[in-house]
Write an enzyme that holds these catalytic residues in place. Structure first.
Site, PDB file in Angstrom:
ATOM      1  CD  GLU A 127      -2.864  -1.224   2.367  1.00 47.13           C
ATOM      2  OE1 GLU A 127      -2.664  -0.459   3.327  1.00 47.13           O
ATOM      3  OE2 GLU A 127      -3.827  -2.019   2.315  1.00 47.13           O
ATOM      4  CG  ASN A 168      -0.708  -7.040  -1.426  1.00 48.72           C
ATOM      5  OD1 ASN A 168      -1.287  -7.681  -2.286  1.00 48.72           O
ATOM      6  ND2 ASN A 168      -1.196  -6.864  -0.199  1.00 48.72           N
ATOM      7  CG  HIS A 205      -9.891  -5.499   0.264  1.00 53.23           C
ATOM      8  ND1 HIS A 205     -10.212  -6.610   1.004  1.00 53.23           N
ATOM      9  CD2 HIS A 205      -8.579  -5.261   0.485  1.00 53.23           C
ATOM     10  CE1 HIS A 205      -9.137  -7.039   1.655  1.00 53.23           C
ATOM     11  NE2 HIS A 205      -8.129  -6.239   1.347  1.00 53.23           N
ATOM     12  CD  GLU A 234      -4.765  -7.871   1.598  1.00 55.71           C
ATOM     13  OE1 GLU A 234      -5.622  -7.097   2.055  1.00 55.71           O
ATOM     14  OE2 GLU A 234      -3.536  -7.685   1.732  1.00 55.71           O
ATOM     15  CG  ASP A 236     -12.852  -8.515   1.297  1.00 59.84           C
ATOM     16  OD1 ASP A 236     -12.713  -7.549   0.512  1.00 59.84           O
ATOM     17  OD2 ASP A 236     -12.394  -8.506   2.460  1.00 59.84           O
TER      18      ASP A 236
HETATM   19  C1  XIL Z   1      -6.563  -6.215   8.041  1.00 56.39           C
HETATM   20  C2  XIL Z   1      -6.952  -7.379   8.941  1.00 56.39           C
HETATM   21  O1  XIL Z   1      -7.865  -8.192   8.246  1.00 56.39           O
HETATM   22  C3  XIL Z   1      -7.560  -6.853  10.227  1.00 56.39           C
HETATM   23  O2  XIL Z   1      -7.752  -7.928  11.153  1.00 56.39           O
HETATM   24  C4  XIL Z   1      -6.671  -5.804  10.867  1.00 56.39           C
HETATM   25  O3  XIL Z   1      -7.319  -5.233  11.976  1.00 56.39           O
HETATM   26  C5  XIL Z   1      -6.306  -4.716   9.880  1.00 56.39           C
HETATM   27  O4  XIL Z   1      -5.722  -5.306   8.726  1.00 56.39           O
HETATM   28  N1  XIL Z   1      -5.056  -4.552   3.474  1.00 56.39           N
HETATM   29  C6  XIL Z   1      -4.097  -5.417   3.945  1.00 56.39           C
HETATM   30  C7  XIL Z   1      -4.411  -6.307   5.092  1.00 56.39           C
HETATM   31  O5  XIL Z   1      -3.009  -5.508   3.358  1.00 56.39           O
HETATM   32  O6  XIL Z   1      -3.281  -6.553   5.901  1.00 56.39           O
HETATM   33  C8  XIL Z   1      -5.534  -5.758   5.929  1.00 56.39           C
HETATM   34  O7  XIL Z   1      -5.861  -6.718   6.930  1.00 56.39           O
HETATM   35  C9  XIL Z   1      -6.720  -5.412   5.061  1.00 56.39           C
HETATM   36  C10 XIL Z   1      -6.362  -4.354   4.060  1.00 56.39           C
END
Ligand code: XIL
Length: 299
Positions: A127, A168, A205, A234, A236
């Site tokens: 990020e 990422n 996401h 990741e 969802d």
């Molecule tokens: C999130 C986790 O799912 C949570 O449990 C935590 O509180 C915060 O981080 N991007 C990422 C992940 O790269 O590491 C994040 O995970 C979600 C967004």
């Protein structure tokens, strides 16, 4: 095939999930996770605050819990994450300049050395781009100098030459967005100059502000054409649309260098978004949702 992992393996890909160490005592959770997935990402346990709570004092207790559960059950592991503005321990948040730069290097070496030879791919940098405009995100790491990302990748390559090294990020799924173009230009530049990078992680996401768009396949193809693997890291989808899940799978399968898909949790009740978002493939009772069947059929 009858599981996500086995179905993905038919085309040489993997299907993974985020695993939380705190849920490994929940047999309903581990039963589904063990049955369906063949790649694991620690949801929080390999992050900077978890692995180096005090400077120079590493703690791999929970990271190893997730790692060992995965490997004992025949799964591979993605490492997440080594250099990030978020979830930094307090001591790192307080650093700046050359001291922070050295702390980043030491952290990468400390964590990668512990897991040397054991990790399929590391999210080396997470990020680093701003949400709009196509430039870098302001952060303490960015203020150490624009070269911090390539320093992180060069450090990582030396620390564990066996691991794939990924950049990422989120909101780099839509090809028309400036953030996507900013990351694309960085990867192109790294490949041109020989900065070691092997993969790009599309967090993916998806929600109403950052919805899935059919140009996702173009994004995956474009990164792959630079000579890097692409992983969906990741996934969802707010609301859990079965159609959108199928579109994501089909877009990955259309690109040979899209090597795998990870969903960010097992059941809706495990999601960082809260179960109301219903973004995953299993409901809170562990039942397969329509999105599950849609993904399995698409693989
Ligand atoms: C999130 C986790 O799912 C949570 O449990 C935590 O509180 C915060 O981080 N991007 C990422 C992940 O790269 O590491 C994040 O995970 C979600 C967004």
């Amino acid at each position: 095939e009858s599981t996500l992992g086995a179905a993905a393996a038919q085309s040489g890909r993997y299907f993974g999930t985020a695993i939380a160490a705190g849920r490994l005592g929940d047999s309903a959770y581990t039963t589904i996770a063990n049955r369906e997935f063949n790649m694991v990402t620690a949801e929080n346990e390999m992050k900077i605050d978890a692995t180096e709570p005090n400077r120079g004092q590493f703690n791999f207790t929970n990271g190893d819990r997730v790692y060992n559960w995965a490997v004992q059950n025949g799964k591979r592991v993605r490492g997440h994450t080594l250099a990030w503005h978020s979830q930094q321990p307090g001591w790192m948040q307080a650093l700046s300049g050359s001291s922070l730069r050295q702390a980043m290097i030491d952290h990468i070496n400390g964590v990668m050395n512990h897991y040397k030879g054991k990790i399929y791919a590391w999210d080396v940098v997470n990020e680093a781009y701003a949400d709009s405009g196509g430039g870098r995100r302001d952060s303490n790491l960015q203020r150490t100098g624009n070269d911090w990302i390539e320093v992180a990748f060069r450090t990582a390559r030396a620390a564990d030459p066996a691991a794939k090294l990924c950049y990422n990020d989120y909101n780099i799924d839509n090809w028309t967005w400036a953030k996507t173009q900013g990351v694309y230009n960085m990867v192109r530049d790294f490949k041109a100059r020989g900065v070691p990078i092997d993969c790009v992680g599309l967090q993916s996401h998806f929600n109403s502000n950052s919805p899935y768009n059919s140009n996702y396949r173009t994004t995956i193809q474009s990164f792959a054409a630079l000579g890097v693997d692409v992983q969906i890291t990741e996934l969802d989808i707010q609301g859990g649309s079965a159609t959108t899940y199928a579109n994501v799978v089909n877009d990955c399968l259309a690109v040979p260098r899209c090597t795998g898909i990870t969903v960010w949790g097992v059941r809706d009740t495990d999601s960082w978004l809260g179960s109301g978002a219903a973004p995953l493939l299993f409901d809170g009772n562990g039942n397969k949702k329509p999105a599950y069947t849609s993904v399995l059929n698409a693989l």
